[in-house]
Design a protein around this motif. Structure first.
Motif, PDB file in Angstrom:
ATOM      1  N   ASP A  64      -2.353 -40.559 -63.552  1.00  0.00           N
ATOM      2  CA  ASP A  64      -1.055 -39.869 -63.472  1.00  0.00           C
ATOM      3  C   ASP A  64      -0.103 -40.510 -62.458  1.00  0.00           C
ATOM      4  O   ASP A  64       1.026 -40.053 -62.276  1.00  0.00           O
ATOM      5  CB  ASP A  64      -1.239 -38.372 -63.144  1.00  0.00           C
ATOM      6  CG  ASP A  64      -1.977 -38.124 -61.822  1.00  0.00           C
ATOM      7  OD1 ASP A  64      -2.341 -39.112 -61.138  1.00  0.00           O
ATOM      8  OD2 ASP A  64      -2.195 -36.949 -61.476  1.00  0.00           O
ATOM      9  N   HIS A  65      -0.540 -41.598 -61.808  1.00  0.00           N
ATOM     10  CA  HIS A  65       0.340 -42.294 -60.865  1.00  0.00           C
ATOM     11  C   HIS A  65       1.406 -43.070 -61.637  1.00  0.00           C
ATOM     12  O   HIS A  65       1.130 -43.619 -62.709  1.00  0.00           O
ATOM     13  CB  HIS A  65      -0.487 -43.259 -60.005  1.00  0.00           C
ATOM     14  CG  HIS A  65       0.233 -43.785 -58.803  1.00  0.00           C
ATOM     15  ND1 HIS A  65       1.188 -44.782 -58.881  1.00  0.00           N
ATOM     16  CD2 HIS A  65       0.143 -43.454 -57.479  1.00  0.00           C
ATOM     17  CE1 HIS A  65       1.645 -45.043 -57.663  1.00  0.00           C
ATOM     18  NE2 HIS A  65       1.025 -44.250 -56.795  1.00  0.00           N
ATOM     19  N   ILE A 113      -3.906 -37.441 -67.898  1.00  0.00           N
ATOM     20  CA  ILE A 113      -3.108 -36.623 -66.969  1.00  0.00           C
ATOM     21  C   ILE A 113      -3.496 -35.147 -67.111  1.00  0.00           C
ATOM     22  O   ILE A 113      -3.654 -34.426 -66.116  1.00  0.00           O
ATOM     23  CB  ILE A 113      -1.595 -36.844 -67.212  1.00  0.00           C
ATOM     24  CG1 ILE A 113      -1.188 -38.257 -66.739  1.00  0.00           C
ATOM     25  CG2 ILE A 113      -0.760 -35.779 -66.504  1.00  0.00           C
ATOM     26  CD1 ILE A 113       0.233 -38.658 -67.111  1.00  0.00           C
ATOM     27  N   GLU A 114      -3.677 -34.742 -68.366  1.00  0.00           N
ATOM     28  CA  GLU A 114      -4.060 -33.341 -68.629  1.00  0.00           C
ATOM     29  C   GLU A 114      -5.441 -33.052 -68.035  1.00  0.00           C
ATOM     30  O   GLU A 114      -5.668 -31.996 -67.435  1.00  0.00           O
ATOM     31  CB  GLU A 114      -4.085 -33.126 -70.151  1.00  0.00           C
ATOM     32  CG  GLU A 114      -4.099 -31.661 -70.560  1.00  0.00           C
ATOM     33  CD  GLU A 114      -4.169 -31.523 -72.081  1.00  0.00           C
ATOM     34  OE1 GLU A 114      -5.046 -30.782 -72.544  1.00  0.00           O
ATOM     35  OE2 GLU A 114      -3.366 -32.179 -72.784  1.00  0.00           O
ATOM     36  N   VAL A 131     -11.884 -48.955 -69.374  1.00  0.00           N
ATOM     37  CA  VAL A 131     -11.874 -47.494 -69.466  1.00  0.00           C
ATOM     38  C   VAL A 131     -11.205 -46.887 -68.225  1.00  0.00           C
ATOM     39  O   VAL A 131     -11.307 -47.415 -67.125  1.00  0.00           O
ATOM     40  CB  VAL A 131     -13.317 -46.953 -69.648  1.00  0.00           C
ATOM     41  CG1 VAL A 131     -14.200 -47.298 -68.449  1.00  0.00           C
ATOM     42  CG2 VAL A 131     -13.320 -45.462 -69.912  1.00  0.00           C
ATOM     43  N   ALA A 132     -10.499 -45.776 -68.435  1.00  0.00           N
ATOM     44  CA  ALA A 132      -9.864 -45.055 -67.331  1.00  0.00           C
ATOM     45  C   ALA A 132     -10.865 -44.085 -66.711  1.00  0.00           C
ATOM     46  O   ALA A 132     -11.387 -43.202 -67.405  1.00  0.00           O
ATOM     47  CB  ALA A 132      -8.641 -44.288 -67.851  1.00  0.00           C
ATOM     48  N   ILE A 133     -11.154 -44.264 -65.433  1.00  0.00           N
ATOM     49  CA  ILE A 133     -12.057 -43.360 -64.708  1.00  0.00           C
ATOM     50  C   ILE A 133     -11.297 -42.777 -63.518  1.00  0.00           C
ATOM     51  O   ILE A 133     -10.994 -43.486 -62.557  1.00  0.00           O
ATOM     52  CB  ILE A 133     -13.328 -44.087 -64.218  1.00  0.00           C
ATOM     53  CG1 ILE A 133     -14.126 -44.669 -65.391  1.00  0.00           C
ATOM     54  CG2 ILE A 133     -14.213 -43.142 -63.392  1.00  0.00           C
ATOM     55  CD1 ILE A 133     -14.770 -43.653 -66.317  1.00  0.00           C
ATOM     56  N   ASP A 134     -10.976 -41.496 -63.608  1.00  0.00           N
ATOM     57  CA  ASP A 134     -10.200 -40.841 -62.548  1.00  0.00           C
ATOM     58  C   ASP A 134     -11.050 -39.976 -61.625  1.00  0.00           C
ATOM     59  O   ASP A 134     -10.626 -39.670 -60.520  1.00  0.00           O
ATOM     60  CB  ASP A 134      -9.099 -39.976 -63.173  1.00  0.00           C
ATOM     61  CG  ASP A 134      -8.018 -40.820 -63.850  1.00  0.00           C
ATOM     62  OD1 ASP A 134      -7.580 -41.802 -63.230  1.00  0.00           O
ATOM     63  OD2 ASP A 134      -7.627 -40.510 -64.984  1.00  0.00           O
ATOM     64  N   SER A 135     -12.241 -39.575 -62.094  1.00  0.00           N
ATOM     65  CA  SER A 135     -13.081 -38.706 -61.274  1.00  0.00           C
ATOM     66  C   SER A 135     -14.512 -38.745 -61.780  1.00  0.00           C
ATOM     67  O   SER A 135     -14.803 -39.347 -62.824  1.00  0.00           O
ATOM     68  CB  SER A 135     -12.576 -37.253 -61.350  1.00  0.00           C
ATOM     69  OG  SER A 135     -12.860 -36.722 -62.644  1.00  0.00           O
ATOM     70  N   LYS A 181      -8.098 -30.434 -61.177  1.00  0.00           N
ATOM     71  CA  LYS A 181      -7.568 -29.989 -59.881  1.00  0.00           C
ATOM     72  C   LYS A 181      -7.388 -28.463 -59.821  1.00  0.00           C
ATOM     73  O   LYS A 181      -7.431 -27.883 -58.734  1.00  0.00           O
ATOM     74  CB  LYS A 181      -6.249 -30.700 -59.580  1.00  0.00           C
ATOM     75  CG  LYS A 181      -6.449 -32.179 -59.207  1.00  0.00           C
ATOM     76  CD  LYS A 181      -5.144 -32.874 -58.857  1.00  0.00           C
ATOM     77  CE  LYS A 181      -5.420 -34.309 -58.394  1.00  0.00           C
ATOM     78  NZ  LYS A 181      -4.182 -35.055 -58.098  1.00  0.00           N
ATOM     79  N   SER A 182      -7.207 -27.847 -60.994  1.00  0.00           N
ATOM     80  CA  SER A 182      -7.021 -26.380 -61.002  1.00  0.00           C
ATOM     81  C   SER A 182      -8.354 -25.639 -60.937  1.00  0.00           C
ATOM     82  O   SER A 182      -8.393 -24.451 -60.631  1.00  0.00           O
ATOM     83  CB  SER A 182      -6.240 -25.957 -62.251  1.00  0.00           C
ATOM     84  OG  SER A 182      -7.040 -26.143 -63.405  1.00  0.00           O
ATOM     85  N   THR A 183      -9.462 -26.347 -61.225  1.00  0.00           N
ATOM     86  CA  THR A 183     -10.765 -25.654 -61.262  1.00  0.00           C
ATOM     87  C   THR A 183     -11.692 -26.020 -60.097  1.00  0.00           C
ATOM     88  O   THR A 183     -12.631 -25.293 -59.806  1.00  0.00           O
ATOM     89  CB  THR A 183     -11.507 -25.973 -62.586  1.00  0.00           C
ATOM     90  OG1 THR A 183     -11.612 -27.394 -62.727  1.00  0.00           O
ATOM     91  CG2 THR A 183     -10.763 -25.399 -63.787  1.00  0.00           C
TER      92      THR A 183
END
Length: 515
Positions: free
Chosen positions: A91-92, A455-456, A104-108, A462-464
């Motif tokens: 999301d940056h 991004i979703e 591959v995208a690894i965000d967490s 982050k909300s959980t």
């Protein structure tokens, strides 16, 4: 009349005929390991057939991994997208247009869980091509292994973790050299205690070669970097007989068949001598173990099926040179990420060499060749000339800071391109034997919409998650970065609390700065 001069890609002159060879008394599996690091090499077991894969989302890559495993691949090799490599979440703003494109995208940790869904980490070896954020991705892998109930002392694989070649050839660094070297030695120290079978660095000549170096420069600059990592770890108080067993190398294999074989043989001998000079007495710490990938930059978009022949020749050279692990490129990679069909042909190429060609039936079948033994010696001497010059500058970090290595690579790349454009070097289907071709339509594309999906996912995560625990973990990491503690336990804690890759990288950016 001018007599045509024949040379290797490194400019070593090739004689018309060789009538003598240097004395060769050593056996495979014995110091200095010129003939191979194992006594029986592939008679014992074949090399690991690894196919490099990773694109789009973790879900998409997971499907490709299951496909490759079903086709007989023995180990997974993960490619990460550019934002992941340089410590930005999907999301940056700088990630726009790059999410999932070259890997591959690894965000967490959540993405890592999806990436390996249905795959037990205790049953496979995984190689991760990641450098600046290697400590974070390794922490995610360890966290997942723990969640799966795996015994950490048994899980095995490799992180590239080679930051020096990023400054010299590739460019995906984050922090300045000194804190980057700290992160690398922290990984060495942590893994030697907690994950003893993990290869903590894959010192990479591959990207040096892809940037345009010669075979000799690839060998010299890679081993010079390796020497720098050895010294940094020794300075940290680590035992070379322990940590050097977990170093591995990553080499390129280009088209000059005998030069590449001789390069691999020289590499083993040189590394055995370098490690022993620095105090290694354990054979395991003296042996150069390496992964090979066929030369991506040698592949052509013109007449792409010709690339199957190039890859076969390169793979055969790597096997005759004694590689421990091999990735063969897809024939369509000059056009796009490899299609499933191209990935299958690439894997079958290795399987045919292993099970049908007969080249694995004896160890080092080219030993004693007048030409191969002479060329091995000449490559070694030419590589040492570079290493001695780098040592005189104060080592690889100093040579990189003085732009020496970068300039040498650039000069070689320029000369190579001139040779192609003048026709002195023939590239079949490009500057000779060309033909009019239709535009390729069967190419593999990654859709930009996957950024929205990532991004979703980040927003949902982050909300959980427990934000207070994340904040505490990141604050503790920042404090540790200001001090001298090993950072791996702090990074692992932050990962387990579901801090994102970008949040962790930014925490260290705040202390270390950017390069």
């Amino acid at each position: 009349m001018d007599i045509k001069k024949f040379t290797t890609s490194s400019g070593i002159e090739i004689k018309e005929v060789y009538t003598t060879a240097p004395q060769m008394n050593e056996l495979p599996g014995e110091f200095p390991y010129t003939r191979g690091i194992q006594k029986n090499m592939y008679r014992g077991k074949p090399w690991t057939m690894r196919q490099y894969a990773g694109f789009s989302t973790a879900e998409e890559s997971n499907r490709r991994y299951h496909y490759l495993l079903s086709q007989g691949t023995m180990g997974l090799s993960v490619a990460f997208d550019l934002p992941t490599q340089i410590g930005y979440d999907s999301d940056h703003e700088l990630a726009e247009g790059e999410v999932g494109k070259v890997g591959v995208a690894i965000d967490s940790l959540q993405d890592m869980e999806i990436l390996f869904e249905g795959i037990q980490l205790k049953d496979i070896t995984t190689s991760m091509t990641i450098n600046a954020t290697a400590s974070i991705l390794l922490a995610m892998y360890i966290a997942l292994a723990k969640k799966q109930g795996a015994n950490l002392s048994h899980i095995s694989g490799t992180i590239q973790n080679d930051i020096l070649k990023e400054y010299a050839a590739r460019g995906t660094y984050i922090y300045p050299p000194t804190p980057s070297m700290r992160l690398i030695t922290d990984v060495f120290e942590y893994c030697s205690k907690e994950v003893p079978k993990w290869n903590t660095i894959s010192i990479s000549g591959y990207h040096i070669r892809e940037a345009g170096s010669t075979a000799v420069q690839e060998l010299a600059f890679t081993l010079a970097n390796g020497k720098t990592y050895l010294k940094a770890a020794i300075d940290k108080g680590l035992d070379i007989n322990v940590f050097a067993k977990r170093l591995s190398f990553f080499f390129n294999c280009h088209n000059n068949f005998f030069e590449e074989i001789a390069k691999f043989r020289a590499a083993r001998r040189m590394w055995a001598n370098i490690t022993s000079e620095l105090g290694a007495t354990d054979p395991g710490a003296q042996k150069l173990r390496f992964h090979t990938q066929t030369g991506g930059s040698t592949l052509t978009a013109q007449q792409p099926m010709n690339n199957i022949v190039r890859v076969t020749s390169q793979a055969l050279a790597a096997v005759l040179g004694g590689t421990q692990s091999l990735h063969t490129n897809g024939y369509d990679e000059a056009l796009s990420l490899p299609t499933e069909a191209a990935a299958k042909v690439a894997l079958r190429t290795q399987q045919i060499i292993a099970y049908e060609s007969g080249v694995t039936d004896t160890v080092d079948p080219l030993a004693g060749s007048f030409f191969v033994e002479s060329l091995t010696n000449e490559i070694e001497a030419a590589a040492y000339a570079y290493i001695n010059k780098i040592d005189a500058m104060g080592g690889s970090v100093k040579a990189i800071e003085q732009d020496y290595i970068q300039q040498e690579i650039a000069a070689s790349a320029y000369e190579y391109q001139n040779q192609i454009e003048s026709g002195e070097k023939v590239i079949v289907g490009v500057n000779r034997f060309a033909q009019t071709e239709e535009v390729a339509t069967n190419v593999f594309r990654v859709d930009d919409s996957i950024r929205a999906m990532q991004i979703e996912k980040i927003a949902r995560l982050k909300s959980t998650r427990n934000q207070a625990e994340v904040s505490v973990a990141l604050e503790q990491l920042k404090e540790a970065a200001r001090g001298k503690d090993n950072l791996m336990p702090y990074i692992l804690t932050a990962v387990e609390k579901y801090a994102t890759l970008g949040e962790i990288a930014n925490t260290m950016r705040a202390v270390f700065g950017e390069y």
